[in-house]
Motif scaffolding. Structure first.
Motif, PDB file in Angstrom:
ATOM      1  N   GLY A  98       4.808 -34.191 -56.776  1.00  0.00           N
ATOM      2  CA  GLY A  98       3.573 -34.271 -55.996  1.00  0.00           C
ATOM      3  C   GLY A  98       2.854 -35.578 -56.257  1.00  0.00           C
ATOM      4  N   HIS A  99       1.609 -35.641 -55.798  1.00  0.00           N
ATOM      5  CA  HIS A  99       0.799 -36.847 -55.989  1.00  0.00           C
ATOM      6  C   HIS A  99      -0.645 -36.435 -56.239  1.00  0.00           C
ATOM      7  CE1 HIS A  99      -1.115 -36.570 -51.938  1.00  0.00           C
ATOM      8  NE2 HIS A  99       0.037 -36.031 -51.579  1.00  0.00           N
ATOM      9  N   PHE A 100      -1.385 -37.309 -56.954  1.00  0.00           N
ATOM     10  CA  PHE A 100      -2.793 -36.951 -57.158  1.00  0.00           C
ATOM     11  C   PHE A 100      -3.755 -37.946 -56.549  1.00  0.00           C
ATOM     12  CE2 PHE A 100      -3.514 -39.568 -60.988  1.00  0.00           C
ATOM     13  CZ  PHE A 100      -2.257 -39.637 -61.563  1.00  0.00           C
ATOM     14  N   TYR A 127      -6.381 -29.497 -50.319  1.00  0.00           N
ATOM     15  CA  TYR A 127      -5.138 -28.986 -49.708  1.00  0.00           C
ATOM     16  C   TYR A 127      -3.998 -29.983 -49.927  1.00  0.00           C
ATOM     17  CZ  TYR A 127      -2.445 -27.375 -45.504  1.00  0.00           C
ATOM     18  OH  TYR A 127      -1.509 -26.932 -44.606  1.00  0.00           O
ATOM     19  N   ASP A 128      -4.338 -31.258 -49.836  1.00  0.00           N
ATOM     20  CA  ASP A 128      -3.329 -32.340 -49.943  1.00  0.00           C
ATOM     21  C   ASP A 128      -3.704 -33.251 -51.098  1.00  0.00           C
ATOM     22  OD1 ASP A 128      -1.318 -34.133 -49.544  1.00  0.00           O
ATOM     23  OD2 ASP A 128      -2.051 -34.900 -47.637  1.00  0.00           O
ATOM     24  N   MET A 129      -3.246 -32.948 -52.362  1.00  0.00           N
ATOM     25  CA  MET A 129      -2.569 -31.726 -52.697  1.00  0.00           C
ATOM     26  C   MET A 129      -2.960 -31.234 -54.098  1.00  0.00           C
ATOM     27  SD  MET A 129       1.294 -32.842 -53.756  1.00  0.00           S
ATOM     28  CE  MET A 129       1.129 -31.860 -55.245  1.00  0.00           C
ATOM     29  N   LYS A 130      -4.276 -31.188 -54.332  1.00  0.00           N
ATOM     30  CA  LYS A 130      -4.720 -30.776 -55.670  1.00  0.00           C
ATOM     31  C   LYS A 130      -4.457 -29.294 -55.919  1.00  0.00           C
ATOM     32  CE  LYS A 130      -7.490 -34.807 -56.488  1.00  0.00           C
ATOM     33  NZ  LYS A 130      -8.791 -35.486 -56.612  1.00  0.00           N
ATOM     34  N   ASP A 161       0.305 -43.268 -55.290  1.00  0.00           N
ATOM     35  CA  ASP A 161       0.150 -44.033 -54.042  1.00  0.00           C
ATOM     36  C   ASP A 161       0.936 -43.414 -52.895  1.00  0.00           C
ATOM     37  OD1 ASP A 161       2.674 -44.719 -54.956  1.00  0.00           O
ATOM     38  OD2 ASP A 161       2.390 -46.887 -54.803  1.00  0.00           O
ATOM     39  N   GLU A 162       1.087 -42.087 -52.963  1.00  0.00           N
ATOM     40  CA  GLU A 162       1.855 -41.390 -51.921  1.00  0.00           C
ATOM     41  C   GLU A 162       1.182 -41.537 -50.568  1.00  0.00           C
ATOM     42  OE1 GLU A 162       3.479 -38.323 -49.309  1.00  0.00           O
ATOM     43  OE2 GLU A 162       1.403 -38.588 -49.879  1.00  0.00           O
ATOM     44  N   GLU A 163      -0.143 -41.468 -50.569  1.00  0.00           N
ATOM     45  CA  GLU A 163      -0.869 -41.506 -49.299  1.00  0.00           C
ATOM     46  C   GLU A 163      -0.841 -42.892 -48.647  1.00  0.00           C
ATOM     47  OE1 GLU A 163      -1.642 -39.018 -47.750  1.00  0.00           O
ATOM     48  OE2 GLU A 163      -2.352 -37.398 -49.038  1.00  0.00           O
ATOM     49  N   VAL A 164      -0.386 -43.879 -49.382  1.00  0.00           N
ATOM     50  CA  VAL A 164      -0.282 -45.219 -48.796  1.00  0.00           C
ATOM     51  C   VAL A 164       1.170 -45.716 -48.838  1.00  0.00           C
ATOM     52  CG1 VAL A 164      -2.701 -45.890 -49.103  1.00  0.00           C
ATOM     53  CG2 VAL A 164      -1.100 -46.231 -50.989  1.00  0.00           C
ATOM     54  N   LEU A 186       5.263 -29.800 -53.990  1.00  0.00           N
ATOM     55  CA  LEU A 186       4.066 -28.970 -53.840  1.00  0.00           C
ATOM     56  C   LEU A 186       3.093 -29.530 -52.816  1.00  0.00           C
ATOM     57  CD1 LEU A 186       3.541 -26.267 -55.460  1.00  0.00           C
ATOM     58  CD2 LEU A 186       5.443 -27.653 -56.243  1.00  0.00           C
ATOM     59  N   GLU A 187       3.618 -30.227 -51.832  1.00  0.00           N
ATOM     60  CA  GLU A 187       2.787 -30.667 -50.714  1.00  0.00           C
ATOM     61  C   GLU A 187       2.352 -29.429 -49.941  1.00  0.00           C
ATOM     62  OE1 GLU A 187       1.677 -33.593 -49.699  1.00  0.00           O
ATOM     63  OE2 GLU A 187       2.930 -35.124 -50.637  1.00  0.00           O
ATOM     64  N   PRO A 188       1.275 -29.574 -49.138  1.00  0.00           N
ATOM     65  CA  PRO A 188       0.800 -28.426 -48.359  1.00  0.00           C
ATOM     66  C   PRO A 188       1.907 -27.786 -47.535  1.00  0.00           C
ATOM     67  CG  PRO A 188      -0.716 -30.258 -48.120  1.00  0.00           C
ATOM     68  CD  PRO A 188       0.446 -30.760 -48.927  1.00  0.00           C
ATOM     69  N   SER A 189       1.747 -26.492 -47.300  1.00  0.00           N
ATOM     70  CA  SER A 189       2.697 -25.784 -46.448  1.00  0.00           C
ATOM     71  C   SER A 189       2.391 -26.098 -44.992  1.00  0.00           C
ATOM     72  CB  SER A 189       2.594 -24.288 -46.712  1.00  0.00           C
ATOM     73  OG  SER A 189       1.310 -23.821 -46.337  1.00  0.00           O
TER      74      SER A 189
HETATM   75 ZN   LIG Z   1       0.272 -35.127 -49.688  1.00  0.00          ZN
END
Ligand SMILES: [Zn+2]
Length: 394
Positions: A98-100, A127-130, A161-164, A186-189
């Motif tokens: 996952g990513h924080f 939700y994305d993704m704590k 840096d997943e979101e970028v 564990l990204e959102p469903s």
């Molecule tokens: Zn995510």
């Protein structure tokens, strides 16, 4: 919840285990929500290293308290990526991925504070993704409580840096995943039923830059070579690459060029988003872009960029993981379905390495990257028990 397992030497089947894990997660729902709140209240936008690193420091404490061995991967500009390893008796580890980082800038909390209302928890990154990270923590705790921590080792890898685009996260994700048995993301469903994701499109980003020649549109019109006209013709060409039947889309999402209306534009460019279902199509698309020729020979075209996430294809290994998840889900009254998505995640990288990868195991909710971002609280224990069951079964 040891009452379920008075005799730990007796083999337990997956669904019995899942029931024990579910009971644990239900009993600890309040604690899980407190952890989630703590995490949401530490804002961690991808582009704010100090903020993301505070989140990493907090998580390191959480994982160390669980007995994990924490390693940071220091970065100059991005936040430091974090790995936590939990020993097991034998075999390759299971990777929880996952990513924080979040898409939300600092100060979002003032307008969008963590709150619980109508059975949902709201807040930036919830939700994305704590929530997915909280689920990792409680799945491990459920396994320990049930005496189930003697199986495969578990590695948690969270990048920053997943979101970028995971520019710095990708090599760490790949290096970690290649030694793992399977990857649980564990990204959102997906959607209101919380489907798991067994395939994701590959994502690319290409810039087409056209250079022509500027001139006065009144005095010297014929001397100009319009980069805008050339770019427009190229765009009509590239939209023909879209092939819905094969899941290929080409979207010129940003376009810019020219200086003033009375000047023939010397320069224009467009940023194009590409999505593919099959890896072979990614290479084909890149070749098609590379082969573009200017319609106006007085103009030049420069193509840069390319695919940055390979597709996560629906492989045998992924289908097998999904089958196990479905069986565990049945044991705890959870209908588990699969779906595919056009969005990418770090699961794309691990899947492309040939490691069985199951994604979308995180929370059920809605509004990723949107102001209504929220999760459904009542689904948390079940989904966490599913995760614990999966770790146990692999
Ligand atoms: Zn995510």
């Amino acid at each position: 919840m040891n009452i379920y397992y008075a005799d730990m030497n007796m083999p337990q089947n997956a669904s019995q285990s899942a029931i024990a894990h579910l009971a644990f997660c239900q009993q600890h729902e309040g604690e899980m929500l407190s952890l989630l709140r703590r995490m949401v209240e530490i804002e961690s936008p991808s582009d704010d290293k100090a903020a993301v690193d505070s989140m990493g420091a907090f998580l390191a404490q959480v994982f160390e308290r669980l007995g994990g061995e924490v390693t940071f991967y220091p970065q100059k500009e991005a936040g430091n990526h974090l790995k936590a390893e939990f020993g097991g008796s034998s075999g390759k580890p299971v990777l929880l991925l996952g990513h924080f980082d979040t898409v939300w800038p600092m100060g979002t909390l003032d307008k969008m504070p963590f709150r619980m209302e109508a059975g949902r928890a709201f807040g930036p990154g919830v939700y994305d993704m704590k929530a997915g990270i909280a689920m990792m923590v409680f799945a491990l705790r459920a396994l320990t409580a049930a005496g189930h921590d003697g199986n495969r080792p578990v590695t948690i890898l969270l990048d920053t840096d997943e979101e970028v685009g995971s520019t710095t996260g990708r090599p760490v994700v790949e290096a970690t995943a290649k030694d793992c048995e399977a990857v649980l993301v564990l990204e959102p469903s997906q959607g209101p039923q919380g489907h798991l994701k067994t395939s994701r499109k590959g994502v690319g980003d290409i810039t087409i830059r056209v250079r022509g020649r500027a001139s006065h549109s009144g005095v010297d019109f014929e001397k100009g070579q319009s980069a805008i006209i050339e770019l427009a013709r190229q765009l009509l060409e590239i939209v023909k690459f879209t092939d819905p039947a094969r899941g290929i889309t080409v979207n010129p999402g940003v376009i810019q060029g020219g200086t003033r209306s009375n000047v023939v534009a010397a320069e224009a460019w467009a940023e194009v988003d590409l999505r593919v279902v099959h890896a072979a199509d990614a290479a084909l698309l890149e070749r098609k872009f590379a082969a573009l020729k200017p319609f106006n020979p007085q103009c030049s075209i420069e193509i840069s960029g390319g695919m940055n996430r390979p597709p996560m294809e629906r492989t045998e290994g992924t289908i097998r993981l999904f089958g196990i998840a479905r069986e565990i889900g049945q044991g705890i009254g959870m209908a588990t379905e699969e779906s595919s998505t056009g969005g990418g995640s770090d699961g794309n990288f691990t899947s492309a390495l040939g490691i069985p990868t199951l994604d979308g195991l995180g929370a059920l909710g809605e509004g990723a990257h949107a102001s209504n971002e929220s999760i459904v609280i009542s689904e948390l224990p079940q989904r966490t028990a599913l995760l614990a069951g999966l770790i146990r079964s692999l």
